[in-house]
Design a protein around this motif. Structure first.
Motif, PDB file in Angstrom:
ATOM      1  N   SER A 179      -2.802   5.732   0.554  1.00 21.44           N
ATOM      2  CA  SER A 179      -1.787   6.010  -0.467  1.00 21.44           C
ATOM      3  C   SER A 179      -0.592   6.785   0.085  1.00 21.44           C
ATOM      4  O   SER A 179       0.422   6.934  -0.598  1.00 21.44           O
ATOM      5  CB  SER A 179      -2.409   6.753  -1.646  1.00 21.44           C
ATOM      6  OG  SER A 179      -3.084   7.912  -1.236  1.00 21.44           O
ATOM      7  N   TRP A 180      -0.682   7.252   1.313  1.00 20.13           N
ATOM      8  CA  TRP A 180       0.436   7.958   1.935  1.00 20.13           C
ATOM      9  C   TRP A 180       1.132   7.089   2.976  1.00 20.13           C
ATOM     10  O   TRP A 180       1.918   7.581   3.783  1.00 20.13           O
ATOM     11  CB  TRP A 180      -0.034   9.242   2.614  1.00 20.13           C
ATOM     12  CG  TRP A 180      -0.554  10.290   1.675  1.00 20.13           C
ATOM     13  CD1 TRP A 180      -0.507  10.298   0.315  1.00 20.13           C
ATOM     14  CD2 TRP A 180      -1.205  11.498   2.046  1.00 20.13           C
ATOM     15  NE1 TRP A 180      -1.096  11.427  -0.180  1.00 20.13           N
ATOM     16  CE2 TRP A 180      -1.538  12.188   0.859  1.00 20.13           C
ATOM     17  CE3 TRP A 180      -1.545  12.063   3.261  1.00 20.13           C
ATOM     18  CZ2 TRP A 180      -2.184  13.418   0.859  1.00 20.13           C
ATOM     19  CZ3 TRP A 180      -2.193  13.291   3.263  1.00 20.13           C
ATOM     20  CH2 TRP A 180      -2.501  13.961   2.072  1.00 20.13           C
ATOM     21  N   ALA A 181       0.855   5.800   2.978  1.00 20.75           N
ATOM     22  CA  ALA A 181       1.405   4.902   3.996  1.00 20.75           C
ATOM     23  C   ALA A 181       2.931   4.875   3.984  1.00 20.75           C
ATOM     24  O   ALA A 181       3.555   4.873   5.040  1.00 20.75           O
ATOM     25  CB  ALA A 181       0.845   3.495   3.821  1.00 20.75           C
ATOM     26  N   GLU A 182       3.519   4.881   2.813  1.00 22.14           N
ATOM     27  CA  GLU A 182       4.984   4.803   2.729  1.00 22.14           C
ATOM     28  C   GLU A 182       5.641   6.169   2.631  1.00 22.14           C
ATOM     29  O   GLU A 182       6.649   6.422   3.271  1.00 22.14           O
ATOM     30  CB  GLU A 182       5.383   3.929   1.539  1.00 22.14           C
ATOM     31  CG  GLU A 182       5.035   2.472   1.767  1.00 22.14           C
ATOM     32  CD  GLU A 182       5.533   1.583   0.650  1.00 22.14           C
ATOM     33  OE1 GLU A 182       6.562   1.923   0.031  1.00 22.14           O
ATOM     34  OE2 GLU A 182       4.889   0.559   0.410  1.00 22.14           O
ATOM     35  N   THR A 183       5.097   7.035   1.817  1.00 21.19           N
ATOM     36  CA  THR A 183       5.658   8.379   1.658  1.00 21.19           C
ATOM     37  C   THR A 183       4.520   9.382   1.579  1.00 21.19           C
ATOM     38  O   THR A 183       3.682   9.293   0.693  1.00 21.19           O
ATOM     39  CB  THR A 183       6.512   8.475   0.371  1.00 21.19           C
ATOM     40  OG1 THR A 183       7.478   7.429   0.374  1.00 21.19           O
ATOM     41  CG2 THR A 183       7.214   9.807   0.295  1.00 21.19           C
ATOM     42  N   ALA A 184       4.515  10.317   2.503  1.00 30.23           N
ATOM     43  CA  ALA A 184       3.446  11.317   2.576  1.00 30.23           C
ATOM     44  C   ALA A 184       3.988  12.699   2.219  1.00 30.23           C
ATOM     45  O   ALA A 184       5.183  12.960   2.349  1.00 30.23           O
ATOM     46  CB  ALA A 184       2.862  11.342   3.986  1.00 30.23           C
ATOM     47  N   TRP A 208       5.690  11.364  -3.683  1.00 34.18           N
ATOM     48  CA  TRP A 208       4.440  10.858  -3.127  1.00 34.18           C
ATOM     49  C   TRP A 208       3.314  11.053  -4.123  1.00 34.18           C
ATOM     50  O   TRP A 208       3.404  11.857  -5.039  1.00 34.18           O
ATOM     51  CB  TRP A 208       4.092  11.566  -1.809  1.00 34.18           C
ATOM     52  CG  TRP A 208       3.968  13.059  -1.942  1.00 34.18           C
ATOM     53  CD1 TRP A 208       5.002  13.966  -1.913  1.00 34.18           C
ATOM     54  CD2 TRP A 208       2.779  13.814  -2.183  1.00 34.18           C
ATOM     55  NE1 TRP A 208       4.513  15.235  -2.104  1.00 34.18           N
ATOM     56  CE2 TRP A 208       3.135  15.175  -2.270  1.00 34.18           C
ATOM     57  CE3 TRP A 208       1.442  13.477  -2.309  1.00 34.18           C
ATOM     58  CZ2 TRP A 208       2.233  16.196  -2.484  1.00 34.18           C
ATOM     59  CZ3 TRP A 208       0.523  14.493  -2.525  1.00 34.18           C
ATOM     60  CH2 TRP A 208       0.921  15.839  -2.610  1.00 34.18           C
ATOM     61  N   GLY A 209       2.269  10.302  -3.947  1.00 35.96           N
ATOM     62  CA  GLY A 209       1.075  10.416  -4.777  1.00 35.96           C
ATOM     63  C   GLY A 209      -0.135  10.111  -3.921  1.00 35.96           C
ATOM     64  O   GLY A 209      -0.015   9.599  -2.813  1.00 35.96           O
ATOM     65  N   THR A 210      -1.295  10.407  -4.439  1.00 39.66           N
ATOM     66  CA  THR A 210      -2.524  10.194  -3.692  1.00 39.66           C
ATOM     67  C   THR A 210      -3.496   9.412  -4.567  1.00 39.66           C
ATOM     68  O   THR A 210      -3.787   9.839  -5.684  1.00 39.66           O
ATOM     69  CB  THR A 210      -3.154  11.544  -3.289  1.00 39.66           C
ATOM     70  OG1 THR A 210      -2.164  12.344  -2.641  1.00 39.66           O
ATOM     71  CG2 THR A 210      -4.330  11.343  -2.359  1.00 39.66           C
ATOM     72  N   ALA A 211      -3.961   8.285  -4.068  1.00 41.85           N
ATOM     73  CA  ALA A 211      -4.968   7.511  -4.789  1.00 41.85           C
ATOM     74  C   ALA A 211      -6.244   8.332  -4.891  1.00 41.85           C
ATOM     75  O   ALA A 211      -6.539   9.148  -4.009  1.00 41.85           O
ATOM     76  CB  ALA A 211      -5.225   6.194  -4.066  1.00 41.85           C
TER      77      ALA A 211
END
Length: 132
Positions: free
Chosen positions: A51-56, A96-99
């Motif tokens: 979930s941080w692949a694009e924006t961490a 950003w968000g975290t699954a």
């Protein structure tokens, strides 16, 4: 130039280098807090959070989470309270968000490093709900 002037310039240059520019300086903290944060960040960076692949999140944003989780756990709150649907302690930010599966792993890393006395409780709760 005179020797005294060269000595003064050299001393000032050495002092500037020794003091650093401030951009790489870490905030003053107790050795254990610094050790915990360094180890925690090393482990987070070693993980692959899809979930941080694009924006961490930044390291600073990440470091804000474990102390809050530990306080909530100390107050008797559950994992669901920490990471549930409308939880204030859920790891996300404006960009950003975290699954949830990543959030669960991040929570375990944080608890392991900051308040290991709650690790068994957290992993048990996650296992009971099939999330770990």
């Amino acid at each position: 130039m005179r020797f005294g002037t060269l000595l003064l310039i050299g001393t000032l240059a050495f002092s500037a280098v020794a003091c650093g520019s401030g951009s790489d300086a870490k905030p003053s903290a107790s050795p254990s807090a610094t050790d915990n944060s360094d180890k925690f960040l090393d482990e987070v960076h070693a993980e692959h959070f899809d979930s941080w692949a694009e924006t961490a999140p930044t390291d600073g944003e990440i470091l804000m989470l474990p102390p809050e989780w530990c306080l909530e756990l100390k107050d008797g709150h559950s994992v669901e309270y920490l990471l549930g649907e409308s939880a204030a302690a859920y790891p996300n930010g404006p960009e950003w968000g975290t699954a949830r599966p990543d959030a669960n792993r991040l929570l375990v890393l944080g608890v392991t490093n900051y308040c290991p006395e709650y690790r068994d409780q957290v992993t048990k709760e996650l296992r009971e709900t099939g999330q770990y």
